[in-house]
Design a protein around this motif. Structure first.
Motif, PDB file in Angstrom:
ATOM      1  N   VAL A  21       0.697  -1.397   0.103  1.00  0.00           N
ATOM      2  CA  VAL A  21       0.052   0.244   0.051  1.00  0.00           C
ATOM      3  C   VAL A  21       0.807   1.265   0.060  1.00  0.00           C
ATOM      4  CG1 VAL A  21      -1.733   1.358   1.323  1.00  0.00           C
ATOM      5  CG2 VAL A  21      -1.916  -1.296   0.946  1.00  0.00           C
ATOM      6  N   PRO A  22       1.997   1.438   0.753  1.00  0.00           N
ATOM      7  CA  PRO A  22       2.645   2.851   0.859  1.00  0.00           C
ATOM      8  C   PRO A  22       3.105   2.811  -0.536  1.00  0.00           C
ATOM      9  CG  PRO A  22       2.982   1.357   2.687  1.00  0.00           C
ATOM     10  CD  PRO A  22       2.211   0.603   2.013  1.00  0.00           C
ATOM     11  N   ILE A  23       3.759   2.059  -1.115  1.00  0.00           N
ATOM     12  CA  ILE A  23       4.297   2.413  -2.575  1.00  0.00           C
ATOM     13  C   ILE A  23       3.374   2.577  -3.654  1.00  0.00           C
ATOM     14  CG2 ILE A  23       5.557   0.929  -4.526  1.00  0.00           C
ATOM     15  CD1 ILE A  23       6.933  -0.690  -2.264  1.00  0.00           C
ATOM     16  N   ARG A  24       2.086   2.095  -3.342  1.00  0.00           N
ATOM     17  CA  ARG A  24       0.951   2.374  -4.371  1.00  0.00           C
ATOM     18  C   ARG A  24       0.745   3.931  -4.268  1.00  0.00           C
ATOM     19  NH1 ARG A  24      -3.488  -1.934  -4.290  1.00  0.00           N
ATOM     20  NH2 ARG A  24      -2.635  -2.420  -2.331  1.00  0.00           N
ATOM     21  N   LEU A  25       0.667   4.431  -2.983  1.00  0.00           N
ATOM     22  CA  LEU A  25       0.219   5.707  -2.526  1.00  0.00           C
ATOM     23  C   LEU A  25       1.385   6.718  -2.968  1.00  0.00           C
ATOM     24  CD1 LEU A  25      -1.136   5.255   1.012  1.00  0.00           C
ATOM     25  CD2 LEU A  25      -2.363   5.533  -1.133  1.00  0.00           C
TER      26      LEU A  25
END
Length: 96
Positions: free
Chosen positions: A92-96
């Motif tokens: 998730v943090p990488i997609r954000l």
């Protein structure tokens, strides 16, 4: 050969033993930074070198592992890298 296992909830699930055995080889390779000799890799995965070699041949055909031409040592291949990167982009943090 299929075996019965239970998941975290205690539900019986059918498992394929050969996938689990081969997976141990891949997991060992993923924990090491350097390519490994067959004997060392097999020992770390709890297999005989002869048995491990059969799995490594198949994984090589799938490009999950590579064998160095000069040393004969085994390391993860380009398909393993591709799978790892696919997992990273799902964090998730990488997609954000």
């Amino acid at each position: 050969m299929a075996t019965r296992k239970t998941d975290e909830e205690g539900t019986a699930q059918r498992a394929v033993q050969s996938v689990e055995v081969g997976g141990r080889l891949l997991l060992v390779l993923s924990e090491r930074r350097e390519p490994m000799a067959l004997k060392d890799l097999a020992t770390a995965a709890g297999l005989s070198p002869a048995r491990a070699h059969h799995y490594l041949v198949s994984f090589g055909k799938l490009r999950l592992i590579e064998q160095e031409a000069l040393t004969g040592r085994y390391g993860l291949g380009p398909a393993a890298l591709q799978m790892g990167l696919a997992g990273v982009v799902r964090v998730v943090p990488i997609r954000l």
